[in-house]
Design a protein around this motif. Structure first.
Motif, short mmCIF file in Angstrom:
data_model
loop_
_atom_site.label_atom_id
_atom_site.label_comp_id
_atom_site.label_asym_id
_atom_site.label_seq_id
_atom_site.Cartn_x
_atom_site.Cartn_y
_atom_site.Cartn_z
N ARG A 49 -5.80 -1.57 -6.01
CA ARG A 49 -6.76 -1.79 -4.94
C ARG A 49 -6.88 -0.49 -4.14
NH1 ARG A 49 -4.46 -7.56 -2.54
NH2 ARG A 49 -3.99 -8.50 -4.58
N ARG A 50 -8.03 -0.33 -3.53
CA ARG A 50 -8.27 0.90 -2.78
C ARG A 50 -8.70 0.59 -1.35
NH1 ARG A 50 -7.69 5.08 -6.01
NH2 ARG A 50 -8.01 4.83 -8.25
N SER A 51 -8.36 1.50 -0.46
CA SER A 51 -8.81 1.39 0.92
C SER A 51 -10.28 1.78 1.01
CB SER A 51 -7.98 2.32 1.82
OG SER A 51 -8.28 3.68 1.50
N ALA A 52 -10.84 1.64 2.20
CA ALA A 52 -12.23 2.02 2.40
C ALA A 52 -12.46 3.49 2.09
CB ALA A 52 -12.65 1.70 3.83
N GLU A 53 -11.39 4.30 2.23
CA GLU A 53 -11.50 5.73 1.97
C GLU A 53 -11.37 6.06 0.48
OE1 GLU A 53 -10.57 4.65 5.91
OE2 GLU A 53 -9.28 4.35 4.16
N GLY A 54 -11.06 5.05 -0.33
CA GLY A 54 -10.89 5.27 -1.76
C GLY A 54 -9.48 5.57 -2.17
N TRP A 55 -8.53 5.47 -1.25
CA TRP A 55 -7.14 5.76 -1.55
C TRP A 55 -6.45 4.51 -2.11
CZ3 TRP A 55 -6.63 7.53 4.18
CH2 TRP A 55 -7.35 8.73 4.36
N GLU A 56 -5.50 4.73 -3.01
CA GLU A 56 -4.69 3.61 -3.52
C GLU A 56 -4.07 2.88 -2.34
OE1 GLU A 56 -1.44 1.35 -4.27
OE2 GLU A 56 -0.95 3.43 -3.75
N LEU A 57 -4.09 1.57 -2.35
CA LEU A 57 -3.83 0.80 -1.13
C LEU A 57 -2.42 0.98 -0.58
CD1 LEU A 57 -5.03 -1.18 0.90
CD2 LEU A 57 -4.19 -3.05 -0.54
N GLN A 58 -1.41 1.06 -1.45
CA GLN A 58 -0.06 1.21 -0.92
C GLN A 58 0.14 2.58 -0.28
OE1 GLN A 58 3.20 -1.02 -3.07
NE2 GLN A 58 1.77 -0.80 -4.78
N PHE A 59 -0.42 3.61 -0.90
CA PHE A 59 -0.35 4.95 -0.32
C PHE A 59 -1.16 5.00 0.98
CE2 PHE A 59 -1.55 9.53 -0.17
CZ PHE A 59 -0.28 10.08 -0.25
N ALA A 60 -2.32 4.35 0.97
CA ALA A 60 -3.18 4.32 2.16
C ALA A 60 -2.50 3.62 3.32
CB ALA A 60 -4.50 3.63 1.83
N THR A 61 -1.82 2.52 3.03
CA THR A 61 -1.20 1.71 4.07
C THR A 61 0.13 2.30 4.53
OG1 THR A 61 -2.21 -0.27 3.08
CG2 THR A 61 -0.38 -0.61 4.63
N ASN A 62 1.01 2.49 3.57
CA ASN A 62 2.38 2.86 3.92
C ASN A 62 2.51 4.30 4.41
OD1 ASN A 62 2.97 0.29 3.03
ND2 ASN A 62 3.80 0.94 1.07
N HIS A 63 1.70 5.19 3.83
CA HIS A 63 1.79 6.60 4.24
C HIS A 63 0.60 7.06 5.08
CE1 HIS A 63 2.27 10.86 4.45
NE2 HIS A 63 1.18 11.07 3.73
N MET A 64 -0.59 7.05 4.51
CA MET A 64 -1.73 7.70 5.17
C MET A 64 -2.04 7.09 6.53
SD MET A 64 -2.69 10.36 3.54
CE MET A 64 -4.19 10.64 4.50
N GLY A 65 -1.96 5.78 6.66
CA GLY A 65 -2.23 5.15 7.95
C GLY A 65 -1.25 5.60 9.01
N HIS A 66 0.02 5.62 8.65
CA HIS A 66 1.03 6.02 9.62
C HIS A 66 1.01 7.52 9.88
CE1 HIS A 66 3.03 2.03 8.71
NE2 HIS A 66 2.89 2.04 10.02
N PHE A 67 0.65 8.30 8.87
CA PHE A 67 0.49 9.74 9.06
C PHE A 67 -0.60 10.01 10.09
CE2 PHE A 67 -1.68 13.73 7.84
CZ PHE A 67 -0.62 14.62 7.97
N ALA A 68 -1.75 9.37 9.91
CA ALA A 68 -2.86 9.56 10.85
C ALA A 68 -2.51 9.03 12.23
CB ALA A 68 -4.11 8.87 10.32
N LEU A 69 -1.77 7.93 12.28
CA LEU A 69 -1.37 7.36 13.57
C LEU A 69 -0.48 8.34 14.33
CD1 LEU A 69 -1.31 4.79 15.40
CD2 LEU A 69 0.79 4.14 14.17
N PRO A 128 -0.08 -6.16 -6.94
CA PRO A 128 -0.04 -6.28 -8.40
C PRO A 128 -1.18 -5.61 -9.15
CG PRO A 128 -0.65 -8.36 -7.38
CD PRO A 128 -0.21 -7.46 -6.27
N ASP A 129 -2.32 -5.42 -8.50
CA ASP A 129 -3.44 -4.77 -9.18
C ASP A 129 -3.91 -3.60 -8.34
OD1 ASP A 129 -4.19 -7.04 -7.45
OD2 ASP A 129 -6.21 -6.29 -7.75
#
Length: 316
Positions: A120-140, A117-118
């Motif tokens: 939030r950013r990952s430790a890397e400074g990325w928007e949390l949903q993009f960081a979680t749903n895309h960037m994490g799996h991309f890197a994985l 709802p608000d």
């Protein structure tokens, strides 16, 4: 998308167990992210039941071990492995991929967050949903590419959503640094990114024997993914076919398309496509929450997102 859509004998009410019935995954290794909750559990259970060695890649390893014990008891198969993975944390992703050895036949990118709802950013400074749903799996997937190639015939399954129709990837402002934050715009962008990842991964890695496809699991009201929503019980009754075209499902039904893409011989060699209700989706039609948006399958968008994602990784 090919000239004709891929169809199977299965549909919206099929369960994960039904689509994997008769499939033998003995000797195959699978990783399911978010495998200790929601459709991840049932995805892992069905792959294990078919004989795969399953690793639950989870943030909460205690929950992972409980899930693994339940899967072993319910299937009579080997106890799934449990390894810690916080998909929103690039250090955790690197630790997971660095610790992997041997071939990997199936990678199910299942973990995710929705409608945070608000801003939030990952430790890397990325928007949390993009960081979680895309960037994490991309890197994985990048980190496990060698293991997937070693398998000789590997599959990547990207769990997307009908929410991708809410918007394309905004390449000028991936992390909501300039535009006002909207939880659904952020979610839609991340889910579009999942599909684009599958398109480009297949293009790049098909010669390694790796296929990648994306899917919409349907709406599964009983999962933690829905925790930021307060829909009406009537709208979320399993089996309800409402006017928007949304398929409301049980957890067992919600995992079916993931398992189909991960394990069914019906999908041998198929890649770069988007499925829902166990069949390839047609083009999205306005007013109906079904189908796939043209921008989500666009090859130029897919290649651009891949390059942008590599740039983001290089900067951390």
């Amino acid at each position: 998308m090919g000239e004709s859509l891929i169809t199977t004998p299965f549909g919206a009410t099929s369960t994960a167990a039904e689509v994997v019935a008769g499939v033998d995954l003995t000797g195959r290794r699978a990783v399911v992210t978010g495998g200790s909750s929601g459709i991840g559990v049932e995805t892992a259970r069905s792959l294990a039941a078919a004989g795969a060695e399953v690793t639950l890649a989870v943030r909460d390893t205690d929950a992972g071990h409980r899930t693994a014990a339940d899967i072993a008891a319910s299937t009579g198969r080997a106890h799934p492995l449990v390894r810690r993975l916080d998909i929103a944390d690039q250090a955790s992703v690197r630790a997971f991929t660095d610790g992997w050895s041997g071939a990997l036949h199936v990678l199910v990118n299942n973990a995710g967050v929705m409608a945070v709802p608000d801003l939030r950013r990952s430790a890397e400074g990325w928007e949390l949903q993009f960081a979680t749903n895309h960037m994490g799996h991309f890197a994985l997937a990048l980190g496990l590419h060698r293991a997937l190639a070693e398998a000789g015939s590997a599959r990547i399954v990207a769990v997307s959503s009908v929410g991708h129709i809410d918007g394309p990837v905004d390449f000028e402002d991936l992390n909501f640094e300039r535009r006002p934050y909207n939880e659904w715009a952020a979610y839609g962008q991340s889910k579009t990114a999942n599909i684009l990842f599958a398109v480009e991964a297949f293009r790049r890695w098909a010669d390694d024997g790796i296929t990648a496809n994306a899917l919409n699991p349907g709406r599964i009201p009983s999962t933690r993914l829905m925790r930021h929503m307060e829909p009406s019980p009537q709208a979320l009754a399993p089996g309800n076919a409402n006017s928007t075209g949304v398929s409301v499902k049980t957890v067992e039904q919600g995992a079916a398309t993931s398992v189909l893409l991960a394990a069914s011989p019906l999908l041998d060699g198929v890649g770069g496509r988007y499925f829902e209700d166990c069949n390839e989706a047609g083009p999205h039609q306005p007013g109906i929450r079904r189908g796939v948006a043209d921008y989500a399958l666009d090859a130029d968008n897919a290649a651009r997102l891949w390059r942008a994602s590599l740039d983001l990784l290089a900067a951390v």
